[in-house]
Design an enzyme around this catalytic site. Structure first.
Site, short mmCIF file in Angstrom:
data_model
loop_
_atom_site.label_atom_id
_atom_site.label_comp_id
_atom_site.label_asym_id
_atom_site.label_seq_id
_atom_site.Cartn_x
_atom_site.Cartn_y
_atom_site.Cartn_z
N THR A 153 56.63 36.55 3.24
CA THR A 153 56.70 36.03 1.86
C THR A 153 56.17 34.60 1.87
O THR A 153 54.97 34.40 1.78
CB THR A 153 58.13 36.11 1.29
OG1 THR A 153 59.03 35.48 2.20
CG2 THR A 153 58.54 37.55 1.07
N THR A 190 67.92 34.59 5.00
CA THR A 190 66.91 35.41 4.33
C THR A 190 65.90 35.83 5.32
O THR A 190 64.92 35.16 5.54
CB THR A 190 66.19 34.68 3.22
OG1 THR A 190 67.00 34.75 2.10
CG2 THR A 190 64.93 35.35 2.80
N GLU A 276 60.37 26.54 5.58
CA GLU A 276 59.55 26.04 4.47
C GLU A 276 59.40 24.52 4.56
O GLU A 276 60.38 23.77 4.49
CB GLU A 276 60.18 26.45 3.14
CG GLU A 276 60.04 27.95 2.90
CD GLU A 276 60.84 28.46 1.72
OE1 GLU A 276 61.76 27.75 1.30
OE2 GLU A 276 60.58 29.59 1.27
#
Length: 405
Positions: A153, A190, A276
């Site tokens: 993702t 996640t 991230e």
């Protein structure tokens, strides 16, 4: 930019496993976003799932199916988490499983669904089911790398690892892939992780093997302290390699456990390295606790602190933030005079206060590195543990502010 992380060049096939990655346009056009993983008949599966109360529909359905029968297929999509979607989301996951089962000629309960992506949007069932014939037609043992890319993702690097160990009964191969970059914290995070071996392992032993591996890997990482709705880690055993594991404490069992541990640890660290906006990879070691639980309390307090993480991004040896995190971790009766803190080998805190020989220049030199170890000694026992995390950068804010736009 991931911290010292490159996509795997070679992921070894696992006898009894075939995969395919296809483009369904779940969220973005022209990129593979659906993976079908086929298991040989007789394979066993073990799994751990998110502890988030708002677990996603595919998580709930995968649990139901796993309790009913051994899986023959895994159906994975990226781009849509199918979480926060209520009964409609559960029905959508069921519909996808049913169509794959119809095409493959198996029971719907033999299909385990997994989703990752945006929360709160209905799964585009027709787009996914439309590409399933093409996926089944292109199943191949070597498609691990393609699958690793398709489940990404916000990841910037595909994540995978293979281990092959020789035993008295022959080789054991373990290969795994994972995705995850943000909303990462134990219980699980996640992330989706799929690990397979060609060894023959009964389901209870396989579950013990996975639980042990996850405790020292995926449940020892944190990017931002957020636990996701969709976490899942699955360990599959096809039994097609000729090695039969009957006891995890035997030589064969230890060989398998070591290989699964390594694959899970490498994948978990890869998720942190690709956190991230991450620019630094941080190892947090806590030693001298009464037990591993309280060591973990302190390690997570440091690893989750936004102030500590922004100091790492700034290369600022602001050790007071680490000391504060140790202090608020919640250890009853902690004697601060017994606490020492190190940045790599540089002692910044000794006996609960700034070390006499510490200088800002030495601390600055460590903080300028892109890999740093923070070590806290509690001075109240012999237990220890390790957690991996990363810094917080401007890009973390940008990536998550723009996530749905």
């Amino acid at each position: 930019m991931a911290v010292k992380l490159a996509a795997p060049e070679l992921l070894r096939p696992v006898a009894g496993v075939r995969l395919a990655a296809v483009a369904a346009g779940v969220r973005k056009a022209s990129r593979d976003d659906v993976v079908v993983l086929e298991l040989a008949p007789g394979s066993q599966a073990a799994a751990v799932f998110t502890q988030n109360a708002f677990c996603a529909a595919p998580v709930a359905l995968a649990k139901d199916h796993l309790s009913a029968t051994a899986p023959r297929y895994l159906l994975i999509n990226s781009g849509n988490a199918n979480a926060g979607t209520g009964a409609a989301g559960y029905a959508a996951a069921e519909a996808c499983c049913a169509e794959l089962a119809r095409l493959a000629g198996c029971e719907a309960s033999a299909v385990l669904p997994f989703s990752t992506g945006v929360i709160g949007e209905l799964l585009p069932v027709e787009r996914i089911t439309t590409v399933l014939p093409a996926a089944l037609a292109s199943l191949a043992p070597e498609a691990w790398n393609a699958a690793a890319h398709a489940i990404m993702t916000t990841d910037t690097v595909a994540k995978g690892h293979s281990v092959s160990v020789m035993t008295a009964e022959g080789p054991i191969t373990v290969t795994g892939i994972a995705k995850g970059s943000g909303m990462i914290h134990p219980n699980m995070a996640t992330l989706l992780a799929f690990v397979a071996t060609d060894a023959a392992v009964a389901q209870p032993l396989l579950q013990d093997c996975l639980t042990s591996a996850v405790a020292g890997s995926f449940n020892r990482i944190s990017v931002d302290g957020d636990t996701s709705t969709n976490d899942a880690c699955v360990l599959l055993a096809t039994g097609k390699g000729g090695v039969n594991i009957r006891d995890l404490s035997s030589g064969l069992g230890e060989a398998l456990q070591g290989a699964v541990d390594e694959v899970c640890r490498v994948l978990a660290q890869a998720i942190v390295r690709d956190g991230e906006g991450a620019t630094k990879f941080i190892t947090v070691q806590v030693e001298g606790g009464k037990d591993r639980h309280e060591c973990a309390q302190v390690a997570y307090a440091i690893a989750r602190s936004p102030l500590v993480k922004t100091a790492f991004f700034a290369s600022d040896p602001n050790w007071g933030r680490v000391l504060a995190a140790v202090g608020y971790a919640g250890l009853a009766g902690l004697s601060i005079e017994g606490v020492s803190v190190y940045l790599d080998d540089v002692c910044v805190v000794r006996g609960g206060a700034r070390a006499d020989d510490y200088t800002e220049v030495r601390g600055q030199a460590v903080m300028a590195q892109d890999e740093i170890t923070v070590r806290a000694e509690l001075g109240r026992g012999n237990a220890k543990t390790t957690v991996w995390t990363c810094d917080f950068s401007y890009d973390y804010v940008r990536i998550n502010a723009e996530y749905r736009t």
